[in-house]
Design a protein around this motif. Sequence first.
Motif, PDB file in Angstrom:
ATOM      1  N   ALA A   1       0.817  -1.218   0.000  1.00 18.43           N
ATOM      2  CA  ALA A   1       0.000   0.000   0.000  1.00 18.43           C
ATOM      3  C   ALA A   1       0.847   1.262   0.000  1.00 18.43           C
ATOM      4  CB  ALA A   1      -0.944  -0.010   1.208  1.00 18.43           C
ATOM      5  N   ARG A   2       1.909   1.288   0.800  1.00 21.30           N
ATOM      6  CA  ARG A   2       2.721   2.509   0.887  1.00 21.30           C
ATOM      7  C   ARG A   2       3.311   2.887  -0.465  1.00 21.30           C
ATOM      8  NH1 ARG A   2       5.703   6.291   2.997  1.00 21.30           N
ATOM      9  NH2 ARG A   2       7.855   6.518   2.324  1.00 21.30           N
TER      10      ARG A   2
ATOM     11  N   ARG B   1      -3.474   4.804  -0.203  1.00 16.77           N
ATOM     12  CA  ARG B   1      -2.664   3.860   0.574  1.00 16.77           C
ATOM     13  C   ARG B   1      -3.476   3.257   1.714  1.00 16.77           C
ATOM     14  NH1 ARG B   1       2.352   7.883   1.928  1.00 16.77           N
ATOM     15  NH2 ARG B   1       3.676   7.542   0.104  1.00 16.77           N
TER      16      ARG B   1
ATOM     17  N   THR C   1      -2.700  10.375  -2.426  1.00 17.57           N
ATOM     18  CA  THR C   1      -1.707   9.364  -2.069  1.00 17.57           C
ATOM     19  C   THR C   1      -2.054   8.644  -0.771  1.00 17.57           C
ATOM     20  OG1 THR C   1      -0.365  11.140  -1.133  1.00 17.57           O
ATOM     21  CG2 THR C   1       0.185  10.409  -3.334  1.00 17.57           C
ATOM     22  N   ASP C   2      -1.974   9.347   0.356  1.00 17.15           N
ATOM     23  CA  ASP C   2      -2.197   8.664   1.634  1.00 17.15           C
ATOM     24  C   ASP C   2      -3.619   8.127   1.744  1.00 17.15           C
ATOM     25  OD1 ASP C   2      -0.183   8.122   3.410  1.00 17.15           O
ATOM     26  OD2 ASP C   2      -0.983   9.404   4.988  1.00 17.15           O
TER      27      ASP C   2
END
Length: 412
Positions: free
Chosen positions: A150-151, A255, A251-252
């Motif tokens: 995921a990161r 993730r 992004t986050d």
Amino acid sequence: MTVTIDAPRTPNVFHAGLPAVDYDNLTNPDEALAMLMRARERAPIAIGPHGPEVLTYEAVHDALRDRRLRVPQGMFLASQGITSGPLWDRVVATIINMDGDEHHRLRRLVCKAFTPRATARLRTTVVGVINGLVDRCAADGRCDVVADIARHYPIPIICALLGVPGGDWEQFACWTDEFFKAFSWNVAENMPSILAAWQELDDYVDGMVAERRHRLTDDLVSDLIRAEDEGDRLSIEELRMLVAGLLMAGTDTTRNQLAASVSVLCDHPDQWALLGRRPDLAVNAVEETMRHSPIVFGTLRTAVEDVEVAGYVIPAGTLVILNSAAANRDSGVCEEPARLDITRTAALPMQTFGGGVHYCLGANLARLELTEALTVMARRMPNIRRTGPAPWKPLSGLSGPATLPVEFDAGH
């Protein structure tokens, strides 16, 4: 003698004896959601540590579209006593923080990059990235979904959209980690590193813009420069802000939601196996896991005037949490809302992407990323099972599993 009886006044949300909730320190979303469900049985609004929390589907749906409830200036900053300074100036200038004509103008320019047709062009990149990440652990049959998959997943996709070379993707990931600290409840201690990262990104974008003014390419930065050249007059400050905003929004969130979706599917191995056999259910699986286990519990708003919500008056100036996680589990719109079912079709649309003028710009891209990731992972990581605890990060901000160690049948 005639006695006049005054009509009952709508109760003030702070004086109505509403239930209290506080899930800030919980690391299990199921415990937090159970708390919210108990509160909703008593009233449609609860009082949390940061303000009233709206809990029903209908009330959240309507409040997201009520222009009297605005995105609070400075987001999390003002509630922590930060109302000026360089970080304040940066945050209030982001598209996430804007309202009115300027917000509409910038959304109109950026939304062209996120239509279903535009995002579909990234499908090959998306599938290549997720397969590459699974390749690293497929032979071993074990990984930490958060750290190993995921990161590393959304940054290459956002960077491809922007036109950033592959060698710089890890730097973008580091900058993004710092940016998100600006949207937490402990900003003061992180302010120096946030500002340093933001300045480094500004300098990088300046270089991209200077290069593309001489040679435009097929990427979002070039598209934004073209819009400027066509008379829309995007300033360099706006170009910097839009790139930073896309990183923050794209992004986050992806993730964490990917990890959260895989985590809840680990709890339902029959659903994971079904998804592996029927990849056509991946779109449904994204909607259902985002409804059931969202990584954002609520959206912040500030009342710009006294507003009646669900039968209670919220005074002007009040910070309000529109709790979409609770709304998604409203039994009035979703049968057996605590049950995960990737074949579910009867529930009303989940509200995790927000609504109204601030509906998530990147929703189409996020859905594409999550759909392709779950499709590939369910096929190539069969019989997945958790091998250790998977606690979530604090639930009052952007959350999701902090770690997700798993094993699965190797060699796929």
